[in-house]
Scaffold this motif. Structure first.
Motif, PDB file in Angstrom:
ATOM      1  N   GLY A 161      40.912  48.907  49.285  1.00 37.97           N
ATOM      2  CA  GLY A 161      40.978  47.485  49.538  1.00 37.97           C
ATOM      3  C   GLY A 161      41.334  46.685  48.303  1.00 37.97           C
ATOM      4  O   GLY A 161      41.722  45.527  48.384  1.00 37.97           O
ATOM      5  N   THR A 162      41.208  47.318  47.136  1.00 37.53           N
ATOM      6  CA  THR A 162      41.553  46.687  45.863  1.00 37.53           C
ATOM      7  C   THR A 162      42.561  47.526  45.097  1.00 37.53           C
ATOM      8  O   THR A 162      43.544  47.019  44.584  1.00 37.53           O
ATOM      9  N   ASN A 168      43.955  45.083  58.546  1.00 39.01           N
ATOM     10  CA  ASN A 168      43.312  43.806  58.229  1.00 39.01           C
ATOM     11  C   ASN A 168      41.796  43.879  58.439  1.00 39.01           C
ATOM     12  O   ASN A 168      41.029  43.318  57.648  1.00 39.01           O
ATOM     13  N   LEU A 198      40.443  45.661  55.427  1.00 41.84           N
ATOM     14  CA  LEU A 198      40.336  44.784  54.250  1.00 41.84           C
ATOM     15  C   LEU A 198      39.093  43.900  54.333  1.00 41.84           C
ATOM     16  O   LEU A 198      38.416  43.687  53.311  1.00 41.84           O
ATOM     17  N   GLU A 199      38.780  43.409  55.517  1.00 45.21           N
ATOM     18  CA  GLU A 199      37.551  42.615  55.686  1.00 45.21           C
ATOM     19  C   GLU A 199      36.315  43.477  55.427  1.00 45.21           C
ATOM     20  O   GLU A 199      35.367  43.047  54.770  1.00 45.21           O
ATOM     21  N   TYR A 200      36.314  44.687  55.966  1.00 45.12           N
ATOM     22  CA  TYR A 200      35.213  45.625  55.757  1.00 45.12           C
ATOM     23  C   TYR A 200      35.058  45.946  54.265  1.00 45.12           C
ATOM     24  O   TYR A 200      33.939  45.998  53.754  1.00 45.12           O
ATOM     25  N   ALA A 201      36.167  46.157  53.572  1.00 44.56           N
ATOM     26  CA  ALA A 201      36.131  46.532  52.161  1.00 44.56           C
ATOM     27  C   ALA A 201      35.569  45.424  51.280  1.00 44.56           C
ATOM     28  O   ALA A 201      35.027  45.692  50.208  1.00 44.56           O
ATOM     29  N   LYS A 202      35.676  44.191  51.716  1.00 42.46           N
ATOM     30  CA  LYS A 202      35.152  43.056  50.944  1.00 42.46           C
ATOM     31  C   LYS A 202      33.624  43.009  50.952  1.00 42.46           C
ATOM     32  O   LYS A 202      33.025  42.411  50.078  1.00 42.46           O
ATOM     33  N   LYS A 203      32.998  43.618  51.978  1.00 43.13           N
ATOM     34  CA  LYS A 203      31.535  43.559  52.130  1.00 43.13           C
ATOM     35  C   LYS A 203      30.818  44.433  51.134  1.00 43.13           C
ATOM     36  O   LYS A 203      31.283  45.416  50.685  1.00 43.13           O
ATOM     37  N   SER A 220      35.338  53.672  46.611  1.00 46.53           N
ATOM     38  CA  SER A 220      36.350  53.491  45.571  1.00 46.53           C
ATOM     39  C   SER A 220      37.264  54.704  45.555  1.00 46.53           C
ATOM     40  O   SER A 220      36.810  55.835  45.751  1.00 46.53           O
TER      41      SER A 220
END
Length: 137
Positions: free
Chosen positions: A77-78, A129, A132-137, A4
């Protein structure tokens, strides 16, 4: 721990003032939450250029404006957060899993990075991109 931008504090480093000039010393695992395994610095960055543009899986960094100023745009990512650095006794701690862009370098700016790991290309996330996929995990 989830990555974060709120886990990336600006740390006040010790400054010893003397009429002949100031000194700041940084000690492993005292001022820093890690041991320094690598350091590097950026300088002579042309006006308008952006540096960084990546995240790390494991590496932690302390970013210091040794001279001049610049902005660090942190992205988890957020949430995005911009930190302006312009004093050599303040450092920005960047934890793993945070995308960073370094922008708005002043003339003569010198950016010092104290890193927790030696260089390892496999530790970098260079595609936004993918980040962003990594951050969703």
């Amino acid at each position: 721990m989830m990555a974060s931008v709120y886990n990336c504090p600006v740390i006040t480093l010790p400054k010893v003032h003397n009429r002949a000039g100031n000194i700041t010393a940084v000690n492993n695992e005292l001022e820093l939450p890690f041991s320094v395994k690598r350091l590097y610095y950026l300088y002579d960055v042309p006006g308008g250029e952006t540096r960084g543009g990546h995240a790390h899986y494991k590496l932690q960094q302390l970013i210091v404006a040794v001279s001049g100023s610049f902005d660090v745009i942190l992205d988890d990512g957020t949430v995005k957060k911009t930190v302006h650095l312009n004093r050599p006794n303040y450092g920005l701690l960047v934890v793993p899993g945070i995308w960073r862009d370094l922008v708005n370098f002043s003339s003569g700016a010198v950016l010092l990075v104290l890193a927790s790991e030696s260089y390892d290309e496999l530790d970098y996330i260079r595609d936004y991109n993918e980040f962003l996929e990594y951050a969703k995990k």
